[in-house]
Design a protein around this motif. Structure first.
Motif, PDB file in Angstrom:
ATOM      1  N   VAL A 276       0.680  -1.047  -0.041  1.00  0.00           N
ATOM      2  CA  VAL A 276       0.048  -0.128   0.032  1.00  0.00           C
ATOM      3  C   VAL A 276       0.974   1.447  -0.168  1.00  0.00           C
ATOM      4  CG1 VAL A 276      -1.697   1.175   1.308  1.00  0.00           C
ATOM      5  CG2 VAL A 276      -1.944  -1.226   1.119  1.00  0.00           C
ATOM      6  N   GLU A 277       0.882   2.177  -0.954  1.00  0.00           N
ATOM      7  CA  GLU A 277       1.366   3.473  -0.962  1.00  0.00           C
ATOM      8  C   GLU A 277       0.497   4.346  -0.799  1.00  0.00           C
ATOM      9  OE1 GLU A 277       3.662   3.722  -4.785  1.00  0.00           O
ATOM     10  OE2 GLU A 277       4.483   1.768  -4.591  1.00  0.00           O
ATOM     11  N   LEU A 278       0.799   5.414   0.233  1.00  0.00           N
ATOM     12  CA  LEU A 278      -0.053   6.501   0.649  1.00  0.00           C
ATOM     13  C   LEU A 278       0.647   7.864   0.168  1.00  0.00           C
ATOM     14  CD1 LEU A 278      -1.371   5.378   3.997  1.00  0.00           C
ATOM     15  CD2 LEU A 278      -2.449   5.166   1.965  1.00  0.00           C
ATOM     16  N   TYR A 279      -0.023   8.513  -0.594  1.00  0.00           N
ATOM     17  CA  TYR A 279       0.532   9.834  -0.969  1.00  0.00           C
ATOM     18  C   TYR A 279      -0.417  11.086  -0.273  1.00  0.00           C
ATOM     19  CZ  TYR A 279       2.299   7.150  -4.883  1.00  0.00           C
ATOM     20  OH  TYR A 279       2.789   6.412  -5.893  1.00  0.00           O
ATOM     21  N   GLY A 280       0.336  11.990   0.432  1.00  0.00           N
ATOM     22  CA  GLY A 280       0.043  12.900   1.123  1.00  0.00           C
ATOM     23  C   GLY A 280       0.238  14.410   0.336  1.00  0.00           C
ATOM     24  N   LYS A 281       0.111  15.267   0.904  1.00  0.00           N
ATOM     25  CA  LYS A 281       0.110  16.755   0.508  1.00  0.00           C
ATOM     26  C   LYS A 281       1.453  17.076   0.061  1.00  0.00           C
ATOM     27  CE  LYS A 281      -4.394  18.939   2.096  1.00  0.00           C
ATOM     28  NZ  LYS A 281      -4.758  20.062   2.897  1.00  0.00           N
ATOM     29  N   ASN A 282       2.159  16.588   0.927  1.00  0.00           N
ATOM     30  CA  ASN A 282       3.675  16.998   0.739  1.00  0.00           C
ATOM     31  C   ASN A 282       4.114  16.368  -0.363  1.00  0.00           C
ATOM     32  OD1 ASN A 282       4.504  18.381   3.419  1.00  0.00           O
ATOM     33  ND2 ASN A 282       3.729  16.496   4.246  1.00  0.00           N
ATOM     34  N   GLN A 283       3.947  14.903  -0.974  1.00  0.00           N
ATOM     35  CA  GLN A 283       4.018  14.257  -2.010  1.00  0.00           C
ATOM     36  C   GLN A 283       3.542  15.080  -3.164  1.00  0.00           C
ATOM     37  OE1 GLN A 283       3.357  12.279   0.645  1.00  0.00           O
ATOM     38  NE2 GLN A 283       5.414  11.890   0.903  1.00  0.00           N
ATOM     39  N   ARG A 284       2.285  15.560  -2.855  1.00  0.00           N
ATOM     40  CA  ARG A 284       1.757  16.416  -4.050  1.00  0.00           C
ATOM     41  C   ARG A 284       2.375  17.776  -4.431  1.00  0.00           C
ATOM     42  NH1 ARG A 284      -4.328  17.521  -3.174  1.00  0.00           N
ATOM     43  NH2 ARG A 284      -3.657  19.063  -1.319  1.00  0.00           N
ATOM     44  N   SER A 285       2.809  18.599  -3.412  1.00  0.00           N
ATOM     45  CA  SER A 285       3.415  19.728  -3.569  1.00  0.00           C
ATOM     46  C   SER A 285       4.828  19.247  -4.170  1.00  0.00           C
ATOM     47  CB  SER A 285       3.563  20.502  -2.275  1.00  0.00           C
ATOM     48  OG  SER A 285       4.269  19.892  -1.196  1.00  0.00           O
ATOM     49  N   PHE A 286       5.618  18.535  -3.680  1.00  0.00           N
ATOM     50  CA  PHE A 286       7.026  18.115  -4.235  1.00  0.00           C
ATOM     51  C   PHE A 286       6.648  17.824  -5.510  1.00  0.00           C
ATOM     52  CE2 PHE A 286      10.403  15.185  -5.096  1.00  0.00           C
ATOM     53  CZ  PHE A 286      11.283  16.097  -4.913  1.00  0.00           C
ATOM     54  N   GLY A 287       6.005  16.814  -5.952  1.00  0.00           N
ATOM     55  CA  GLY A 287       5.602  16.536  -7.354  1.00  0.00           C
ATOM     56  C   GLY A 287       5.413  17.555  -8.246  1.00  0.00           C
ATOM     57  N   ALA A 288       4.504  18.517  -7.782  1.00  0.00           N
ATOM     58  CA  ALA A 288       4.269  19.473  -8.568  1.00  0.00           C
ATOM     59  C   ALA A 288       5.349  20.328  -8.634  1.00  0.00           C
ATOM     60  CB  ALA A 288       3.033  20.421  -7.907  1.00  0.00           C
ATOM     61  N   ILE A 289       6.170  20.628  -7.863  1.00  0.00           N
ATOM     62  CA  ILE A 289       7.446  21.494  -8.094  1.00  0.00           C
ATOM     63  C   ILE A 289       8.430  20.819  -8.914  1.00  0.00           C
ATOM     64  CG2 ILE A 289       9.626  22.406  -6.920  1.00  0.00           C
ATOM     65  CD1 ILE A 289       7.525  22.727  -4.292  1.00  0.00           C
ATOM     66  N   ARG A 290       8.473  19.507  -8.891  1.00  0.00           N
ATOM     67  CA  ARG A 290       9.632  18.736  -9.705  1.00  0.00           C
ATOM     68  C   ARG A 290       9.009  18.611 -11.327  1.00  0.00           C
ATOM     69  NH1 ARG A 290      10.265  12.775  -7.860  1.00  0.00           N
ATOM     70  NH2 ARG A 290       8.126  12.824  -8.087  1.00  0.00           N
ATOM     71  N   GLN A 291       7.716  18.640 -11.510  1.00  0.00           N
ATOM     72  CA  GLN A 291       6.966  18.736 -12.727  1.00  0.00           C
ATOM     73  C   GLN A 291       7.499  20.173 -13.314  1.00  0.00           C
ATOM     74  OE1 GLN A 291       2.994  17.358 -12.249  1.00  0.00           O
ATOM     75  NE2 GLN A 291       3.403  15.803 -13.864  1.00  0.00           N
TER      76      GLN A 291
END
Length: 805
Positions: A276-291
């Motif tokens: 089970v992989e759980l993605y939180g708001k921190n992964q979302r913001s980091f992913g957006a910055i990286r994109q």
């Protein structure tokens, strides 16, 4: 929770109760501070906000005050009684705001948050109470004065009250319901338009209070945490139960960080255990910055379309897993994709099947390459082929990951896959086996073409972390491809929008414009003096300036044992002038020379020693000529104009002694001297000893270094003569050597500004009038600096194109 017993980390299992069942959870769920991307972004934005408000208050405060008065006169349509009523209503609401927040937290039983709530308000008030005379306490008078609006203005116009409210609201916002939170922020931010409506100018200090309060609250939220950090495992249990997987236990395999929180989950159902992989708001913001960063820095053909949300990103990964699974090449299949509360996303899959190729022999390589080719034929690229994501089960190659996979992949993305797999297989099985298997499956031309992507930009972060010494492995794979395919050279392909050399050249160009600005400011005066210029002397100065490059090229060529042709050395010296002028203390020129000799076939140590020897001989020659010309000048030469004050000399001596002591007693510095500096010094001394045994080479180096110093002095003398003269060559030589050397220590690139001031002052000390010294020095700098710099820019580009630097 966890504790250490005799140096061993012991995991303590905590029980989670969901729908009447107790489920053990092993491991740490809380994300570390350095990985809370959302909170870090909030702090960074708050710092920028404070900087903007401070800069605006200091730089453009009069303009802003005038603008606010104009706006207040336009929108201030209320009468005095109406304005007072609006002010009273708003003042009572804003005065009650902190108590409303307090009551909301008590009703919601957020007892731990009350400490952060109080600390935020206290720190915000304290931050704006510190003055040069100490701490200024707020002057809020609780007894009601004659007018109630005067009592309220004590709070509304005090930036400490605004800062306290902003800090408290920032800390409590993540824990408040959406609707009350929005109304509270709306009420706080309304203080600016309210002041304008009642025809009162918004004080800049109130905006400062708002910015400081937000910063204090953002820092406390980052340290304390938000509800988004609480992992909704109960919701994950219910989602999995709906899909037929009854959870019995959770175990944290990888804490949430750069990637998602990974949980090994024991279940009752078709599988014994799922991931089970759980993605939180921190992964979302980091992913957006990286994109966004990849979109800015990489070419459009190298990046996939931006995902609009975390849900779309996880859904994309799951769909790629299904597509690859339909081809029979996925190491797992998807169990569930769902959105949870507090902004979390769940992605569940079965455990990877098969054996990682790191545990298998090189016999599996042909099958691995054929499987990758089959994926590419179905227009699928993986984007991240680190060793852990490639497995073999019963002779079939299986792939995992899929976070960077793309359907309908472009040719560039498929070539990147080949380059990544070359690095992975070379690190596991050696260069010959890896490249041979790739050529057998794909063909020589395709492998050679993909080898151009054996660069840092094409390697995923996972490969850089999982492959030991990946840069060395990448270079080894490229060289083996070149050898097996018979290509003379494999040119690295540019994947980013701007190459490293282009960025360096852009920085150098900006630096050049910056350092040339003082010269541009004196151009009108210089042109006004050109009517008295003797152009024959100016042309002679230009010719002499060119001879200095011949001397520098000859000296460097002799230090390099004649390994480089003279014409290339001349071209390099011209580019060297551009780099040295745009970097402080000319360090860029030294680096360029070392790089040039490396490209010519010399080792790094040998090239560094050659450049160091040339610089050493240049200093020795410079000092010898200075002594000689000082003796020739006799007692009439007053060198006191160039000698620093005694205090400066004592300060320089003290700094020198301190540096020597630091390098003697600090272990890190001492090791650096022994392991980095000492071998190079030893190499230089060895070269000097060999040089003494070779008179011809010694004479060439001395003559070349002497030509640089005397050529610069002669160029300045011809420049002085071009405007009428006024001193002899010996005096000008001393001015050039002493004044130029002292000014070259200036921190400005190329010594711009300092060199001109030193030379003009030196000429004045020898009796040269200012109306001659100023244009003569400017002409000298044009001949010896700015013309070569203008030519050096395109020459440097030509050297880069020819792969000579």
């Amino acid at each position: 929770m966890s504790r250490r017993v005799r140096g061993v980390s012991v995991c303590i299992v905590r029980l989670m109760r969901v729908d009447g069942r107790e489920i053990p959870v092993t491991g740490k769920l809380l994300q570390p501070m350095i990985r809370r991307t959302s909170d870090i972004v909030r702090v960074v934005l708050a710092v920028i906000g404070v900087a903007v408000v401070v800069a605006g208050s200091l730089i453009t405060r009069p303009e802003w005050l005038a603008l606010e008065r104009s706006v207040a006169n336009i929108v201030g349509f209320l009468s005095q009684d109406q304005a007072t009523m609006v002010y009273l209503i708003y003042g009572m609401l804003i005065l009650a705001l902190p108590f409303a927040i307090f009551i909301e937290l008590v009703v919601r039983r957020q007892w731990k948050l009350l400490f952060g709530y109080g600390a935020a308000g206290l720190l915000a008030v304290l931050a704006l109470s510190i003055t040069g005379a100490g701490i200024s306490t707020p002057k809020w008078h609780l007894p009601v004065p004659d007018r109630f609006d005067t009592f309220l203005s004590q709070f509304l116009d005090d930036p400490r009250w605004i800062a306290m409210l902003a800090a408290m609201l920032t800390v409590s916002s993540p824990w408040l319901p959406v609707r009350p939170r929005r109304w509270m922020w709306f009420l706080l931010l309304m203080f600016a338009p309210i002041h304008l409506v009642v025809s009162s100018v918004v004080p800049a200090r109130a905006m400062l209070g708002l910015a400081v309060g937000w910063l204090v609250g953002a820092v406390i939220v980052w340290v304390v945490g938000t509800p988004a950090l609480e992992v909704p495992l109960d919701a994950a249990v219910r989602v999995l139960a709906e899909r037929g997987h009854i959870v019995r236990a959770f175990r944290v395999d990888r804490p949430a960080g750069r990637g998602p929180l990974l949980l090994a989950t024991e279940v009752d159902g078709p599988e014994d255990e799922i991931m089970v992989e759980l993605y939180g708001k921190n992964q979302r913001s980091f992913g957006a910055i990286r994109q966004v960063w990849r979109w800015i820095t990489f070419r459009s053909s190298e990046t996939a379309p931006l995902h609009g949300s975390m849900h779309r990103a996880v859904e994309h990964r799951a769909l790629l897993g299904i597509a690859i699974g339909d081809l029979g090449m996925a190491d797992s299949h998807q169990v569930a994709v769902a959105g949870l509360n507090r902004g979390w996303m769940l992605y569940a899959r079965t455990r990877p099947r098969g054996t990682q190729i790191a545990s298998l022999s090189a016999q599996v390589l042909p099958g691995v390459w054929r499987s990758l080719l089959r994926l590419h034929e179905n227009q699928i690229s993986l984007g991240d082929l680190q060793p852990d994501f490639v497995r073999v089960s019963q002779g079939d190659t299986l792939f995992g990951g899929f976070a960077a996979a793309e359907f309908g992949a472009a040719e560039a993305q498929r070539q990147t896959d080949i380059a990544q797999l070359l690095v992975t297989t070379t690190s596991l099985y050696g260069k010959h086996e890896a490249v041979s298997a790739a050529i057998e499956a794909l063909g020589e031309d395709r492998v050679a073409y993909a080898a151009r992507r054996l660069t840092k930009s094409a390697m995923s972060i996972g490969i850089r972390k999982s492959v030991p010494q990946w840069t060395k492995v990448m270079a080894t794979a490229r060289e083996e491809v070149r050898r097996q395919t018979g290509h003379d050279r494999i040119q690295s392909q540019q994947i980013t929008r701007f190459s490293r050399n282009q960025i360096i050249q852009l920085v150098l160009l900006v630096a050049l414009v910056y350092v040339a600005y003082p010269f541009f400011s004196q151009v009108p005066t210089f042109f006004s003096q050109l009517r008295t210029l003797n152009w024959w002397w100016a042309l002679a100065g230009l010719a002499v300036s060119g001879l200095t490059y011949v001397g520098a090229a000859a000296a460097l060529g002799a230090c390099a044992d004649g390994l480089v042709k003279m014409r290339y050395l001349l071209v390099e010296q011209l580019a060297n002038t551009f780099v040295a002028t745009t970097t402080p203390a000319g360090v860029g020129g030294l680096a360029l020379s070392v790089r040039f000799l490396q490209k010519a076939g010399m080792t790094t140590l040998r090239a560094t020693a050659a450049v160091a020897m040339q610089q050493s001989m240049q200093v020795i020659t410079h000092l010898v000529l200075l002594v000689v010309f000082s003796v020739v000048a006799g007692t009439s030469t007053n060198l006191a104009h160039f000698v620093p004050d005694a205090t400066v000399l004592y300060l320089i001596a003290g700094v020198g002694v301190g540096l020597i002591g630091a390098f003697m007693f600090v272990p890190t510095l001492r090791r650096w001297v022994n392991h980095s500096v000492r071998p190079q010094v030893k190499e230089v001394l060895g070269e000097l000893a060999d040089l003494a045994k070779d008179p011809k080479r010694f004479v060439v180096i001395i003559a070349g270094c002497g030509a640089i110093t005397l050529g610069q002095a002669l160029a300045l003398w011809t420049s002085v003569e071009a405007f009428g003269g006024g001193t002899d060559f010996v005096a000008v030589t001393i001015v050039t050597m002493i004044g130029g050397s002292l000014a070259s220590a200036a921190p400005t690139p190329g010594g711009v500004g300092a060199v001109e001031a030193a030379l003009i002052g030196g000429l004045a000390a020898f009796g040269v009038p200012a109306e001659i010294a100023v244009p003569a020095v400017l002409l000298y700098r044009v001949l010896t600096c700015w013309i070569p710099v203008g030519l050096g820019w395109p020459v440097m580009g030509w050297l880069d194109k020819k792969d000579m630097i």
